[in-house]
Design a protein around this motif. Structure first.
Motif, short mmCIF file in Angstrom:
data_model
loop_
_atom_site.label_atom_id
_atom_site.label_comp_id
_atom_site.label_asym_id
_atom_site.label_seq_id
_atom_site.Cartn_x
_atom_site.Cartn_y
_atom_site.Cartn_z
N PHE A 165 0.84 -1.20 0.00
CA PHE A 165 0.00 0.00 0.00
C PHE A 165 0.88 1.24 0.00
CE2 PHE A 165 -2.24 3.38 2.40
CZ PHE A 165 -3.34 3.54 1.58
N SER A 166 0.53 2.22 -0.84
CA SER A 166 1.25 3.50 -0.84
C SER A 166 0.29 4.62 -1.21
CB SER A 166 2.44 3.47 -1.81
OG SER A 166 2.02 3.19 -3.13
N VAL A 167 0.77 5.85 -1.03
CA VAL A 167 -0.06 7.03 -1.25
C VAL A 167 0.64 7.98 -2.21
CG1 VAL A 167 -0.96 9.13 -0.14
CG2 VAL A 167 -1.27 6.91 0.97
N PHE A 168 -0.07 8.40 -3.24
CA PHE A 168 0.41 9.46 -4.12
C PHE A 168 -0.16 10.75 -3.55
CE2 PHE A 168 0.03 11.42 -8.64
CZ PHE A 168 1.21 12.12 -8.45
N CYS A 169 0.66 11.46 -2.79
CA CYS A 169 0.18 12.55 -1.95
C CYS A 169 0.07 13.87 -2.72
CB CYS A 169 1.10 12.74 -0.75
SG CYS A 169 0.50 13.96 0.43
N ASN A 170 -1.16 14.40 -2.76
CA ASN A 170 -1.43 15.69 -3.39
C ASN A 170 -2.27 16.58 -2.49
OD1 ASN A 170 -0.49 15.35 -6.43
ND2 ASN A 170 -1.47 13.43 -5.82
N HIS A 171 -2.12 16.41 -1.19
CA HIS A 171 -2.84 17.26 -0.24
C HIS A 171 -2.25 18.67 -0.27
CE1 HIS A 171 -5.43 14.27 1.47
NE2 HIS A 171 -4.43 13.49 1.80
N VAL A 172 -3.14 19.67 -0.35
CA VAL A 172 -2.69 21.06 -0.45
C VAL A 172 -3.21 21.89 0.72
CG1 VAL A 172 -2.36 21.07 -2.95
CG2 VAL A 172 -4.64 21.50 -2.02
N LEU A 173 -2.59 23.06 0.91
CA LEU A 173 -2.82 23.88 2.09
C LEU A 173 -3.51 25.20 1.73
CD1 LEU A 173 0.67 23.27 3.75
CD2 LEU A 173 -1.48 22.06 4.21
#
Length: 369
Positions: A165-173
Motif C-alpha cells: 500500500f502506498s499514497v500518491f500525496c497531493n494534499h494542499v494547504l
C-alpha cells in the motif's frame, strides 16, 4: 430538519439581506472572495448573488481540490496504473478530469487500467489488504479536511506492516494559496474573504490572522448554509465600512480558533511541507502542499515508483485557470455551456462537484449578476 432548516429560513434571509442593503455604501464596491467551492455552490443554488446589492461582488476562489490539481499530477496518476500496473484508487470526481492527449482516468480504466473509485482512503487500504500480490496506490487529494484520514490510514499501514500500500500525496494547504493570490500585485483585487468551513474545522480560524494583519484583508469564516453566507457577507461589509481587518468566525457551531488540535498534530507527525507545489491556475505556490515525512517515506508512491513530475499546459480553450484565480467568472469562458459541459468537460472546473463552472451550469447561471 433540525439544525439545517433553521439556516434556510427565508424570512431571516430577507432580514439579513435588508441589513446588507442598508449598510453598503453606494459610492464603493465590495469585492469579496469565497475561497471554498462549497460556498460557490451555495451562492448559485440559492440564488444569493441575485439578492445582493449590485456593488457587492462575489469572486470565486481556488477552493476546489479537484479543480486545482494540475494536469501533470493527473498524468502521473494514470502512469501509475498504466505503466506500473498498480491498482489505483481515487475519488469519483477525479475520474473524468481531462489529462494529456485527451485521456482521463475514466478512459484509461476503459482501456484496461485497474483504476477504482473509492469513498475514502480506508476503502483503498481495504483493497490493498485483500490483494496482497498487487501494489495499491491511493491518489490522495484535498485540502486540510481530507488530510487527517490519510494520516490515520498511513499510521495503520505502518503498524500492521502492510507492504503493498502506498499514497500518491497531493494534499494542499489553504492559507498558502490565499497568500499567493494576495501577493500578486497584478491579480484580482479583494476587500474581504469568506473563510472556508470544512477546512477551518480542522485548522481553526487562527491561521487566517496573517491575512488580516499583513495583507489588511477582512476575513469571516462561514458555514455552508444560505444564512451562514448572508451573515458572513454582512459581517465583512461591516468590517470594511469600519476600516477593520480582522478574523471573525460566523461558523462558531463547528470552528474553534485553535482548530482540531489532535488532527493537526497527526498531520504534523505523518507529513512534511513541500517547498513548492503546482496549482492549476496559480502556477507554483511555495509551501502550499504536503508530502510524506521521512518516517513514512516507505509509503510514498512518488519514491516507490520513481515518478517524475512533468508540467503540462492547460487547454487553451479553457478559462479554468483564470476562474480559479478569481479573475473571471465561468460565464466569461466562450466554451462554457457549449463545447464544455458536465458530459463533455474541457476543464476540471466543470467536472468537480465543487467547481465554479459546474455550479453555474447546474443552477442555470449563464451570465454574471
Amino acid at each position: 430538519m433540525k439544525y439545517i432548516s433553521e439556516y434556510r429560513d427565508s424570512a431571516i434571509a430577507k432580514e439579513i439581506t435588508k441589513k446588507i442593503a442598508e449598510e453598503v455604501r453606494p459610492e464603493r464596491t465590495y469585492r469579496l472572495m469565497e475561497f471554498c467551492g462549497g460556498h460557490t455552490h451555495v451562492l448559485s443554488r440559492y440564488g444569493l448573488e441575485n439578492i445582493l446589492p449590485k456593488n457587492v461582488e462575489m469572486i470565486h476562489g481556488p477552493g476546489c481540490p479537484v479543480c486545482v490539481m494540475p494536469i501533470g499530477r493527473i498524468d502521473s496518476a494514470i502512469e501509475l496504473a498504466v505503466k506500473h500496473h498498480v491498482i489505483l484508487c481515487t475519488y469519483a470526481d477525479t475520474m473524468r478530469v481531462p489529462a494529456s492527449g485527451g485521456i482521463s482516468m475514466m478512459k484509461a480504466k476503459a482501456q484496461g487500467a485497474d483504476i477504482r473509485m473509492v469513498y475514502s482512503v480506508s476503502d483503498a487500504y481495504k483493497i490493498a489488504k485483500e490483494n496482497p500480490d498487487k501494489e495499491v496506490v491511493f491518489f490522495a487529494i484535498g485540502f486540510e479536511t481530507t488530510t487527517p484520514p490519510t494520516a490515520v490510514v498511513l499510521k495503520q499501514a505502518k503498524a500492521e506492516n502492510i507492504k503493498n500500500f502506498s499514497v500518491f500525496c497531493n494534499h494542499v494547504l489553504t492559507p498558502a494559496a490565499m497568500k499567493h493570490i494576495l501577493n500578486n500585485p497584478n491579480g484580482v483585487k479583494i476587500d474581504g474573504i469568506v473563510g472556508p468551513a470544512h477546512v477551518s474545522t480542522i485548522i481553526g480560524s487562527d491561521p487566517y490572522k496573517e491575512l488580516a494583519e499583513k495583507y489588511k484583508k477582512s476575513v469571516v469564516v462561514a458555514g455552508f448554509e444560505p444564512l451562514d453566507m448572508l451573515q458572513a457577507i454582512l459581517m465583512l461589509i461591516r468590517q470594511i465600512n469600519d476600516g477593520r481587518a480582522e478574523v471573525e468566525n460566523e461558523f462558531i457551531r463547528a470552528v474553534k480558533p485553535e482548530g482540531n488540535v489532535k488532527a493537526i498534530n497527526l498531520m504534523k507527525e505523518v507529513f512534511d511541507i513541500r517547498d513548492s507545489f503546482e496549482w492549476r491556475g496559480l502556477s507554483s505556490v511555495p509551501y502550499s502542499a504536503l508530502k510524506l515525512s521521512e518516517d513514512y517515506a516507505f509509503f510514498d508512491a512518488e519514491k516507490r515508483f520513481d515518478l517524475p513530475y512533468r508540467r503540462v499546459p492547460d487547454n487553451k480553450a479553457c478559462e479554468c485557470g483564470a476562474i480559479l484565480r478569481g479573475e473571471k467568472h465561468p460565464s466569461d469562458c466562450r466554451a462554457f455551456g457549449t463545447v464544455c459541459t458536465p458530459e463533455t468537460p474541457i476543464g476540471s472546473c466543470m467536472v468537480s462537484s465543487e467547481g465554479a463552472c459546474a455550479a453555474y451550469y447546474t443552477y442555470g447561471r449563464r451570465t454574471k449578476k
